[in-house]
Design a protein around this motif. Structure first.
Motif, PDB file in Angstrom:
ATOM      1  N   PRO A  36       9.080   1.182   0.746  1.00  9.56           N
ATOM      2  CA  PRO A  36       9.209   1.347   2.197  1.00  9.56           C
ATOM      3  C   PRO A  36      10.404   0.566   2.734  1.00  9.56           C
ATOM      4  N   THR A  70       9.961  10.871   5.100  1.00  9.49           N
ATOM      5  CA  THR A  70       8.838  10.630   5.998  1.00  9.49           C
ATOM      6  C   THR A  70       9.074   9.342   6.761  1.00  9.49           C
ATOM      7  N   SER A  71       8.754   9.350   8.041  1.00  9.81           N
ATOM      8  CA  SER A  71       8.830   8.117   8.823  1.00  9.81           C
ATOM      9  C   SER A  71       7.499   7.923   9.538  1.00  9.81           C
ATOM     10  N   TYR A 110       0.835  -1.212   0.000  1.00 14.45           N
ATOM     11  CA  TYR A 110       0.000   0.000   0.000  1.00 14.45           C
ATOM     12  C   TYR A 110       0.868   1.260   0.000  1.00 14.45           C
ATOM     13  N   LEU A 111       1.865   1.301   0.877  1.00 11.09           N
ATOM     14  CA  LEU A 111       2.712   2.489   0.968  1.00 11.09           C
ATOM     15  C   LEU A 111       3.506   2.714  -0.310  1.00 11.09           C
ATOM     16  N   GLN A 112       3.954   1.638  -0.930  1.00  8.61           N
ATOM     17  CA  GLN A 112       4.700   1.794  -2.174  1.00  8.61           C
ATOM     18  C   GLN A 112       3.803   2.357  -3.274  1.00  8.61           C
ATOM     19  N   GLU A 113       2.571   1.896  -3.351  1.00  6.76           N
ATOM     20  CA  GLU A 113       1.634   2.441  -4.331  1.00  6.76           C
ATOM     21  C   GLU A 113       1.309   3.901  -4.033  1.00  6.76           C
ATOM     22  N   PHE A 114       1.155   4.226  -2.764  1.00  4.77           N
ATOM     23  CA  PHE A 114       0.764   5.573  -2.340  1.00  4.77           C
ATOM     24  C   PHE A 114       1.882   6.585  -2.548  1.00  4.77           C
ATOM     25  N   THR A 115       3.138   6.171  -2.299  1.00 10.34           N
ATOM     26  CA  THR A 115       4.261   7.109  -2.325  1.00 10.34           C
ATOM     27  C   THR A 115       5.179   6.958  -3.527  1.00 10.34           C
ATOM     28  N   ASP A 116       5.045   5.874  -4.283  1.00  8.18           N
ATOM     29  CA  ASP A 116       5.968   5.563  -5.380  1.00  8.18           C
ATOM     30  C   ASP A 116       7.404   5.367  -4.896  1.00  8.18           C
ATOM     31  N   GLU A 117       7.574   5.068  -3.629  1.00  9.26           N
ATOM     32  CA  GLU A 117       8.881   4.789  -3.039  1.00  9.26           C
ATOM     33  C   GLU A 117       8.810   3.464  -2.297  1.00  9.26           C
TER      34      GLU A 117
END
Length: 58
Positions: free
Chosen positions: A24, A50-51, A15-22
């Motif tokens: 985790p 961001t953390s 989810y975080l990778q899709e949301f941020t394009d980075e």
């Protein structure tokens, strides 16, 4: 990320990778270097924009 529930951990990673394009950072995949979890978090958060830390009781 760090935690015991691998399924949820990898779900959140996706989810975080899709949301941020980075990608985790998952703490248990990083070298310990003699550090405990909070020390690893403190060191790694210096290198990112961001953390995020979430906690729940057992």
């Amino acid at each position: 990320m760090h935690g015991q529930d691998d399924a949820r951990k990898y779900e959140l990673e996706s989810y975080l990778q899709e949301f941020t394009d980075e990608p985790p950072i998952i703490l248990h995949q990083q070298p310990n270097g003699g550090r405990v979890v909070i020390e690893k978090f403190e060191d790694i958060r210096k290198c990112v924009a961001t953390s995020l830390c979430g906690c729940r009781p057992r």
